[in-house]
Design an enzyme around this catalytic site. Structure first.
Site, PDB file in Angstrom:
ATOM      1  N   HIS A  93       0.833  -1.205   0.000  1.00 46.82           N
ATOM      2  CA  HIS A  93       0.000   0.000   0.000  1.00 46.82           C
ATOM      3  C   HIS A  93       0.869   1.258   0.000  1.00 46.82           C
ATOM      4  O   HIS A  93       0.663   2.169  -0.815  1.00 46.82           O
ATOM      5  CB  HIS A  93      -0.908  -0.041   1.236  1.00 46.82           C
ATOM      6  CG  HIS A  93      -1.725   1.190   1.476  1.00 46.82           C
ATOM      7  ND1 HIS A  93      -3.101   1.189   1.422  1.00 46.82           N
ATOM      8  CD2 HIS A  93      -1.384   2.470   1.806  1.00 46.82           C
ATOM      9  CE1 HIS A  93      -3.565   2.398   1.686  1.00 46.82           C
ATOM     10  NE2 HIS A  93      -2.536   3.193   1.935  1.00 46.82           N
ATOM     11  N   GLU A  94       1.841   1.304   0.892  1.00 40.31           N
ATOM     12  CA  GLU A  94       2.645   2.520   1.039  1.00 40.31           C
ATOM     13  C   GLU A  94       3.657   2.687  -0.092  1.00 40.31           C
ATOM     14  O   GLU A  94       3.748   3.759  -0.692  1.00 40.31           O
ATOM     15  CB  GLU A  94       3.372   2.518   2.396  1.00 40.31           C
ATOM     16  CG  GLU A  94       2.464   2.455   3.611  1.00 40.31           C
ATOM     17  CD  GLU A  94       1.545   3.661   3.751  1.00 40.31           C
ATOM     18  OE1 GLU A  94       1.762   4.684   3.059  1.00 40.31           O
ATOM     19  OE2 GLU A  94       0.587   3.575   4.544  1.00 40.31           O
ATOM     20  N   HIS A 147       0.873   4.237  -2.897  1.00 45.46           N
ATOM     21  CA  HIS A 147       1.076   5.685  -2.912  1.00 45.46           C
ATOM     22  C   HIS A 147       2.310   6.081  -3.731  1.00 45.46           C
ATOM     23  O   HIS A 147       2.378   7.211  -4.221  1.00 45.46           O
ATOM     24  CB  HIS A 147       1.230   6.213  -1.482  1.00 45.46           C
ATOM     25  CG  HIS A 147      -0.021   6.138  -0.673  1.00 45.46           C
ATOM     26  ND1 HIS A 147      -1.247   6.537  -1.157  1.00 45.46           N
ATOM     27  CD2 HIS A 147      -0.237   5.720   0.608  1.00 45.46           C
ATOM     28  CE1 HIS A 147      -2.160   6.371  -0.223  1.00 45.46           C
ATOM     29  NE2 HIS A 147      -1.582   5.866   0.861  1.00 45.46           N
ATOM     30  N   GLU A 170      -6.516   6.560  -1.162  1.00 46.22           N
ATOM     31  CA  GLU A 170      -6.400   5.403  -0.269  1.00 46.22           C
ATOM     32  C   GLU A 170      -6.971   4.156  -0.940  1.00 46.22           C
ATOM     33  O   GLU A 170      -6.434   3.053  -0.784  1.00 46.22           O
ATOM     34  CB  GLU A 170      -7.123   5.668   1.049  1.00 46.22           C
ATOM     35  CG  GLU A 170      -6.511   6.771   1.910  1.00 46.22           C
ATOM     36  CD  GLU A 170      -5.054   6.533   2.256  1.00 46.22           C
ATOM     37  OE1 GLU A 170      -4.611   5.355   2.272  1.00 46.22           O
ATOM     38  OE2 GLU A 170      -4.338   7.516   2.507  1.00 46.22           O
TER      39      GLU A 170
END
Length: 730
Positions: free
Chosen positions: A451-452, A456, A509
């Site tokens: 995810h990070e 992103h 997100e």
């Protein structure tokens, strides 16, 4: 009083332990950690002012109440005949106080709904009037109560959740502002190329005409700007007119609190490990002193270059989740120590990122020209100030830096281990519960990493500079949905946040969560986390199951009356659930059942045999749409698609609006974190660290010892008084 707005007495409190990591630091590193922590905690008090009109005064009142006498004495007084508390009412006061401290305000940091004391108002007032705090300073206590006592307990419709205008409470804008005002101010800021990250907006009416004052956070107040050594960097201050309306941009918001931040950063600078850290802290000091966001960006650029520090930190106005239009940052500061063993996994993920990015379903044209390898470390948090503590972070949030210069990822290891264990798992079958409890933590570690870093950290924004130069070939790039040449991109001065505004946080997100789901299917990625064979397949299943269940749990954070979502991540997870339900073929189901207690229940099911086929295809298609709209700045299509998936209704085979009542009846209280305190010896040569018990009493004691000086109380009161004309409480 609705129990929905009272924190349950059973709210779990857990210790955010970092003793092993802290004790391994050198004396210099401990001093660096201490002063950074002091800066973060004092800056965190800004969040009180960013939450609600009454939060700062409630904070001061409770500080004075619990600071004036030992907790055991206050308890004896409360339970005695003079006050008449029962044990539950005393516990309710402890839990409310703990909740206010942990959320830095009287609205939940995760969910944005108000919470009120479970202790009867008359009994709390009696206790305060009988307390040592009142005896020592009756006039002050009476004033504090008169300023916040009514609002502390109020459950007026507009106060139930954060929002703008008739939809809720906000202090990012004065109480007389509407969404139309907010949009006009944003047009003004865009036209003047002023970033709103560290701002608030106050509207006054002069001779029947509106005037907007955009206030920027800084130590310097307007009368000190000319004396500042960096005043030339804040050249947008002053009055102007835009579209026939008068505006002014001023500095000095939260001045006294920003002074505490700057002072402690100066002390931390004396113990920095290298020149990069010194320059970074000086840029932050300049920013917080003068209101220059450019200085904070410069500090962020230096932070990116500070590779592999033992003590990691970041501070400032960062996440935009709670601003009604999604562009203003809430103050946040963290200080943490690198966990070297865990960080090796993330370093390997970074090392292979260029191999993994092409696996995403949008091709090279939609990816950055060059992947900017970040630091990705696992950290044990010493201090995290703000309205809540996440499990992972990808920062800085400035588009021009993240896109062109780089970023950092951190996974907060002691937050994951302490905060993400569930005692009771709802809405899953008995067989799934057993596997879920066993593998939730390691599967979530994988999801956070992907995810990070690759969520992103991936994707390109097509943009044009003022000189007409574009970072893409408009004749070559095809829209992934239509197959036609793209027809939109970001104009000069536009950013993702300023363009997507209200949906920007939750949309991003959602994109990052989908990247995690999609890439966790790759064996080579799971191998980095030491998951292979049947174990890897179980990790995939639990990760996807966790996401699907989270989509159902997310209904808690939806308000049917306003049809608004109150939490970006949970809205994103609900959207993903809707996408997977839409995929059909029995991949996912959510059905109503009866629980063991005879009450209505839900059963969430996921067919693990179809994850790699039906599930992967659905997420791939959805990711293509998400990335296409984001890359091209196409808010019209993005909003139409996202809002449709985020709609909660009783229509169709899965009546989520009906299911929401079941979710609310079975929701579990969120954990509250107790954090350590550090203190220096009298000669300021060494640092001690204090630990507190995992209980409301321990959490309260940590805050009493964290802010011992009444000077902080006075600073908060003075700032609150200046705010009051903008937030009438009657």
């Amino acid at each position: 009083m609705s129990s929905q707005y009272v924190l349950p007495n059973s709210s779990p409190v857990v210790n955010l332990d970092c003793l092993v990591a802290f004790n391994c630091l050198s004396a210099k590193e401990k001093l660096y950690t201490h002063y950074l922590s002091k800066a973060a905690w004092h800056g965190g008090l800004v969040v009180l002012f960013q939450t609600s009109p009454e939060s700062p005064i409630i904070f001061v009142l409770l500080q004075k109440l619990f600071r004036a006498q030992p907790l055991d004495e206050l308890k004896k007084l409360a339970l005695g005949p003079a006050c008449g508390f029962n044990q539950d009412e005393w516990q309710a006061l402890l839990v409310y106080t703990s909740g206010l401290y942990a959320n830095m305000g009287n609205y939940k940091g995760f969910g944005d709904t108000k919470f009120v004391p479970g202790t009867p108002q008359d009994k709390l007032k009696t206790l305060i009037w009988k307390s040592a705090a009142y005896i020592s300073c009756p006039e002050m206590i009476e004033n504090l109560w008169s300023w916040c006592g009514k609002r502390m307990y109020s459950l007026a419709e507009k106060e139930l959740q954060l929002g703008l205008g008739d939809e809720g409470t906000t202090t990012y804008f004065s109480a007389n502002c509407t969404m139309e005002d907010a949009k006009l101010v944003q047009k003004f800021l865009d036209a003047k190329a002023i970033s709103p990250y560290n701002s608030r907006v106050f509207k006054t009416i002069n001779d029947g005409k509106p005037h907007y004052d955009v206030r920027l956070a800084s130590v310097n107040t307007p009368d000190l700007v000319e004396q500042s050594e960096t005043a030339d960097r804040v050249n947008h201050l002053g009055a102007s007119e835009f579209e026939g309306t008068s505006f002014s941009v001023s500095c000095g918001d939260y001045s006294a609190l920003m002074a505490y931040v700057a002072t402690n950063l100066k002390k931390a600078k004396d113990h920095a490990a290298n020149e990069t850290e010194e320059a970074m802290l000086q840029s932050y000091i300049d920013s917080f002193t003068t209101s220059s966001l450019q200085a904070h960006k410069d500090g962020s650029r230096l932070w990116i270059k500070d590779k592999g520090p033992i003590v990691e930190t970041y501070i400032g106005f960062i996440e935009t989740y709670r601003d009604p239009i999604g562009v203003r940052g809430e103050f946040e500061g963290f200080v943490a120590i690198v966990n070297k063993e865990m960080s090796q996994k993330f370093a390997s993920l970074v090392e292979n990122a260029e191999t993994f990015l092409p696996m995403l379903p949008w091709g090279n044209d939609y990816e950055k020209d060059r992947f900017l390898r970040p630091d990705f470390t696992s950290l044990d948090v010493v201090t995290f100030s703000g309205s809540g503590i996440p499990a992972g972070i990808n920062i800085p949030n400035y588009d021009e830096i993240r896109q062109n210069e780089g970023f950092k990822n951190v996974s907060l290891g002691n937050v994951l281990s302490a905060g993400y264990k569930e005692e009771k798992v709802t809405f899953l079958s008995a067989g799934d519960v057993e596997l879920y409890k066993l593998l939730k933590a390691p599967s979530f570690e994988v999801q956070v990493g992907l995810h990070e870093l690759l969520g992103h950290g991936s994707g390109k924004l097509f943009s044009e500079k003022t000189d007409g130069i574009r970072n893409f070939d408009s004749e070559k790039i095809k829209d992934l949905e239509t197959g036609e040449k793209i027809s939109s991109w970001y104009a000069p001065g536009e950013t993702y946040d300023s363009k997507f505004q209200v949906i920007s946080s939750t949309y991003e997100e959602c994109r990052a969560e989908c990247v995690g789901l999609y890439l966790c299917l790759e064996p080579c990625i799971l191998k980095i986390f030491a998951h292979e064979g049947d174990k890897a397949q179980d990790i995939i299943y639990v990760n996807w199951l966790n996401m699907v269940r989270a989509g159902v749990l997310g209904l808690e954070f939806y308000t049917p009356k306003t049809k608004k979502w109150r939490q970006a991540h949970m809205q994103a997870r609900y959207v993903i659930l809707r996408v997977l339900l839409e995929a059909g073929e029995g991949l996912v189901s959510v059905t109503k059942t009866n629980g063991e207690d005879g009450q209505p229940d839900l059963l969430v099911s996921l067919d693990r045999s179809k994850i790699n086929s039906v599930g992967k295809a659905a997420i791939a298609k959805f990711l293509q749409r998400l990335q296409t709209y984001k890359s091209t700045g196409d808010l019209v299509r993005a909003e139409a698609m996202y809002v449709a998936y985020a709609t909660v209704s009783d229509e169709g085979d899965t009546p989520f609006l009906c299911y929401r009542s079941i979710v609310m009846n079975r929701k579990q209280p969120r954990k509250l974190f107790v954090q350590h305190n550090t203190s220096v010896t009298s000669d300021e040569s060494s640092v001690n660290i204090s630990t507190y018990e995992s209980s409301p009493e321990g959490l309260i004691q940590s805050f009493i010892e964290r802010f011992t000086s009444t000077d902080v109380d006075d600073a908060i009161i003075d700032l609150w008084k200046k705010d009051q004309p903008n937030f009438p409480t009657e």
